[in-house]
Design an enzyme around this catalytic site. Structure first.
Site, PDB file in Angstrom:
ATOM      1  N   GLU A 121       0.841  -1.199   0.000  1.00  0.00           N
ATOM      2  CA  GLU A 121       0.000   0.000   0.000  1.00  0.00           C
ATOM      3  C   GLU A 121       0.875   1.247   0.000  1.00  0.00           C
ATOM      4  O   GLU A 121       1.817   1.335   0.800  1.00  0.00           O
ATOM      5  CB  GLU A 121      -0.888   0.018   1.251  1.00  0.00           C
ATOM      6  N   LYS A 123       2.360   4.598   1.073  1.00  0.00           N
ATOM      7  CA  LYS A 123       2.399   5.183   2.419  1.00  0.00           C
ATOM      8  C   LYS A 123       2.122   6.686   2.332  1.00  0.00           C
ATOM      9  O   LYS A 123       2.978   7.461   1.923  1.00  0.00           O
ATOM     10  CB  LYS A 123       3.763   4.924   3.070  1.00  0.00           C
ATOM     11  N   ASP A 125       1.720  10.473   3.233  1.00  0.00           N
ATOM     12  CA  ASP A 125       2.436  11.368   4.138  1.00  0.00           C
ATOM     13  C   ASP A 125       1.430  12.316   4.773  1.00  0.00           C
ATOM     14  O   ASP A 125       1.192  13.430   4.303  1.00  0.00           O
ATOM     15  CB  ASP A 125       3.496  12.157   3.353  1.00  0.00           C
ATOM     16  N   TYR A 232      -6.971   2.330   5.986  1.00  0.00           N
ATOM     17  CA  TYR A 232      -6.046   1.239   5.646  1.00  0.00           C
ATOM     18  C   TYR A 232      -5.915   0.133   6.684  1.00  0.00           C
ATOM     19  O   TYR A 232      -5.269  -0.878   6.430  1.00  0.00           O
ATOM     20  CB  TYR A 232      -4.655   1.786   5.319  1.00  0.00           C
ATOM     21  N   LYS A 320      10.766   2.788   2.315  1.00  0.00           N
ATOM     22  CA  LYS A 320      10.833   4.209   1.997  1.00  0.00           C
ATOM     23  C   LYS A 320      11.505   4.444   0.652  1.00  0.00           C
ATOM     24  O   LYS A 320      12.388   3.689   0.229  1.00  0.00           O
ATOM     25  CB  LYS A 320      11.606   4.966   3.095  1.00  0.00           C
ATOM     26  N   CYS A 414      34.320  20.747  26.033  1.00  0.00           N
ATOM     27  CA  CYS A 414      32.915  21.050  25.787  1.00  0.00           C
ATOM     28  C   CYS A 414      32.768  22.519  25.400  1.00  0.00           C
ATOM     29  O   CYS A 414      33.252  23.399  26.125  1.00  0.00           O
ATOM     30  CB  CYS A 414      32.087  20.756  27.035  1.00  0.00           C
ATOM     31  N   CYS A 417      30.512  24.309  28.513  1.00  0.00           N
ATOM     32  CA  CYS A 417      30.983  24.514  29.891  1.00  0.00           C
ATOM     33  C   CYS A 417      32.498  24.441  30.026  1.00  0.00           C
ATOM     34  O   CYS A 417      33.033  24.739  31.097  1.00  0.00           O
ATOM     35  CB  CYS A 417      30.341  23.489  30.827  1.00  0.00           C
ATOM     36  N   CYS A 432      31.039  15.181  26.924  1.00  0.00           N
ATOM     37  CA  CYS A 432      31.428  16.156  27.940  1.00  0.00           C
ATOM     38  C   CYS A 432      31.403  15.492  29.306  1.00  0.00           C
ATOM     39  O   CYS A 432      30.488  14.726  29.625  1.00  0.00           O
ATOM     40  CB  CYS A 432      30.448  17.337  27.902  1.00  0.00           C
ATOM     41  N   CYS A 438      27.131  21.088  33.354  1.00  0.00           N
ATOM     42  CA  CYS A 438      27.084  21.616  31.985  1.00  0.00           C
ATOM     43  C   CYS A 438      25.663  22.077  31.664  1.00  0.00           C
ATOM     44  O   CYS A 438      24.735  21.268  31.665  1.00  0.00           O
ATOM     45  CB  CYS A 438      27.521  20.534  31.000  1.00  0.00           C
TER      46      CYS A 438
END
Length: 689
Positions: A121, A123, A125, A232, A320, A414, A417, A432, A438
């Protein structure tokens, strides 16, 4: 024809029945079959006649009245709807090789080498919906939500003319039909043109337009948006007369539901592939957006045998389409710090249209990926949206690289921080070491805490959380639930910690009240959601559900984790030693315990109730399988046990209730006998089914 003023009550009732049926038939002919048999004037005349009769006899307004299509009164908010059966998501694949792997997995589960027919079927969107019918009358509409609980969109769904409000005789007494609401390309372009002319913000794509339209608090706005739908699948059904997916679609058509005309039965992998390529070729010419093909095992008997994983069915997969690509330039590479301290490089791009969406940022994954692709600031790169969702950099156009280009050096501190950022020997990610010191980790932790699959608190978006954090209003998740009592209202500050949200730019009394109401609605939370909300590394929604099923309440889980007792959790099928270690380490941090204790002063965590089956002898029991089963595969047996409410473990312990043994059972059977645990043969296990 009598004047409306001359109609008797009985005559009015009969005419309203005729008008509802005739207008519904006209709607089906126009909106589904593209073959109108009434002129616009004739159609309008029927609707006006219906409205006039209802105005005189309001007590006769039918549940399937055409007048209800135009929208009801404005709602103050969406009520929650618990789904009778979860609305699960689908796994994704992106190639025919992965589809073949999926099919082979299905065959192994069923222990067969025969070809399996799939119903394929397109798909859509759009936005998933559920429509419930009782005795053939539409009574409730809901969004998918988190799969377990959605939002009540009954009045909004009623405005979509393709949705039958009354079904023909002979349908199941309870019938829950599920599908996808979408906006056609032509309606999307017309809506955006209208909004642009009015100086309003336009929608990015048809899916956003459909979702925004279906979730309007004013159903009259939904009615103006020209939404469409395809049905569906099904949810709760009192009796199921179909035996295949294909048969179900034939029933849907007979009942008046729109179904996709490009659905197709495919008997083997070659037919699956041919159909996928055909749909991909005609994709651009379709009047609606699709992003792939859903392949479902056609036989309902096989679907029942295959069952479900935690969040996805074993019998369906979303195939997909290849990601759409575009060329653009990297203006900058910056480092984001996540809630677990992971440093993730992000490319800031010259905005570019990729598959109808403007993309200005893309993930670069990690430092190894940057080095492997040799990605640099100033490069011209190929961008794609993987699965039409997440933008990423596919490769670099080296011939377009600037002459002064320099290699990107990944930081070892990092950027937020300044703490050391270290990379463990077996990991691709640099993290980090600043912990909750942080700010980035603290902010991301709060964002995760209020996310859809966690506490799902509307009104606390990323930008608001970031602002609240830097202003000292929110420092940790527990602060969310003291926000209202700390808010100073219209008076002067009542304490050093007093705040005045209604005085902040962009805020007012109504928006503040809405936020507090949204927070107060979430002071009771399910156990899986709470565990997921804590943000423990490696613990996603599926793992949180496994923990909830096996521990039932939060206290017993926390006791095991604080005491470093991992035997029980490692025995849970699907949880390994690495995951257990991350859980234990989380509960060894005192600041995490402090926040949990603060939270428990303001919220309650519901004890987990497994609704899969609570009427079987295996419900709530922990079972272990060993040996070779003759009448079903091990995977199928585990799935059956889970469907009966059992907990499936991978090893035998004192917490095991039953060990099911097949041929050539090994050490697990021996351990069970030593511990005095009940042993079941395969036949005895089958008797439970």
């Amino acid at each position: 024809m009598k004047q409306v003023s001359e109609l008797t009550l009985d005559e009015a009732k009969k005419e309203l029945e005729f008008l509802a049926s005739e207008i519904a038939k006209a709607d089906t002919s126009y909106y589904q079959n593209d073959d109108p048999y009434l002129s616009d004037a004739e159609y309008d005349k029927l609707k006006h006649r219906n409205a006039d009769i209802e105005a005189r006899f309001p007590e006769l307004i039918r549940a399937d009245s055409p007048s209800l299509r135009v929208g009801a009164k404005i709602k103050s908010g969406f009520q929650k709807v618990a789904h009778s059966f979860p609305m699960l998501s689908l796994g994704d694949v992106f190639s025919i090789e992965e589809v073949n792997d999926f099919i082979m997995t299905v065959k192994r589960f069923l222990n067969t080498s025969d070809d399996i027919a799939f119903y394929s079927e397109p798909k859509i969107d759009g936005l998933s919906f559920s429509a419930r019918y009782e005795n053939g009358i539409f009574v409730k509409g809901a969004t998918r939500g988190d799969g377990t609980t959605g939002e009540d969109i009954t009045e909004n769904l009623r405005t979509i003319k393709q949705l039958p409000l009354k079904l023909p005789d002979g349908v199941p007494k309870i019938l829950e039909v599920r599908g996808e609401v979408y906006m056609s390309k032509s309606d999307f372009f017309a809506l955006n043109e209208k909004y642009a002319n009015e100086g309003k913000k336009t929608f990015a794509n048809p899916r956003n337009a459909a979702a925004g339209s279906l979730r309007q608090l004013d159903p009259k706005i939904t009615a103006e948006r020209n939404l469409s739908l395809f049905a569906y699948t099904w949810g709760e059904v009192s009796n199921r007369p179909w035996n295949t997916q294909e048969e179900f679609f034939n029933y849907l058509k007979d009942w008046g539901f729109p179904v996709n005309p490009h659905n197709k039965l495919c008997r083997n992998l070659t037919e699956v592939d041919d159909n996928f390529n055909h749909i991909m070729e005609i994709r651009a010419s379709l009047p609606y957006d699709i992003d792939g093909i859903v392949h479902k095992v056609n036989s309902i008997e096989l679907q029942d045998r295959l069952g479900f994983l935690t969040r996805t069915p074993r019998w369906a997969i979303a195939h997909k389409f290849p990601a759409e690509q575009a060329l653009t330039t990297i203006n900058n590479i910056r480092i984001q710090v996540g809630r677990t301290g992971a440093l993730t490089p992000v490319a800031d791009l010259e905005p570019v249209n990729v598959g109808g969406v403007i993309v200005s940022h893309a993930t670069l994954h990690n430092e190894d990926e940057i080095r492997r692709k040799d990605i640099r600031i100033g490069d011209t790169v190929i961008i794609q949206r993987a699965g039409d969702v997440i933008p990423q950099v596919v490769g670099v156009k080296l011939e377009k690289r600037p002459t002064n280009s320099q290699e990107f050096i990944f930081p070892d501190t990092c950027p937020i921080c300044g703490s050391h950022a270290i990379r463990e020997e077996d990991e691709a990610v640099r993290r980090c070491t600043g912990g909750l010191y942080c700010p980035a980790q603290a902010i991301e932790r709060i964002i995760h805490f209020v996310s859809r699959d966690a506490f799902d608190i509307t009104g606390l978006g990323n930008k608001i959380i970031e602002d609240f954090y830097h202003e000292g209003i929110l420092k940790n998740p527990a602060d969310i639930f003291t926000l209202e009592q700390r808010n100073g209202g219209d008076d002067l500050f009542s304490s050093a910690q007093g705040i005045h949200l209604e005085r902040k730019e962009g805020w007012g009394r109504k928006s503040v009240d809405n936020l507090f109401n949204a927070i107060n609605e979430k002071r009771k939370i399910s156990l899986p959601r709470f565990i997921y909300a804590l943000g423990i590394r490696q613990v996603g929604t599926a793992t949180a559900l496994l923990i909830a099923k096996n521990y039932k309440n939060f206290d017993s889980f926390m006791v095991d984790m604080k005491s470093k007792e991992t035997a029980k959790i490692i025995s849970i099928d699907g949880i390994g030693a690495s995951m257990a270690t991350d859980m234990v380490e989380f509960f060894q941090e005192q600041h995490n315990i402090d926040i949990i204790e603060q939270l428990l002063q303001h919220i309650s965590i519901e004890e987990f109730i497994d609704n899969s089956r609570n009427d079987s002898q295996l419900s709530g029991k922990t079972v272990v399988f060993t040996g070779t089963l003759q009448r079903m595969t091990r995977s199928e047996a585990k799935a059956k046990a889970l469907s009966l409410g059992a907990k499936v473990a991978g090893s035998v312990s004192k917490n095991t209730d039953y060990v099911i043994i097949g041929a050539d059972a090994g050490s697990k059977a021996k351990t069970a006998r030593e511990l005095g645990i009940a042993i079941l043969s395969e036949e005895e296990f089958l008797s439970f089914l």
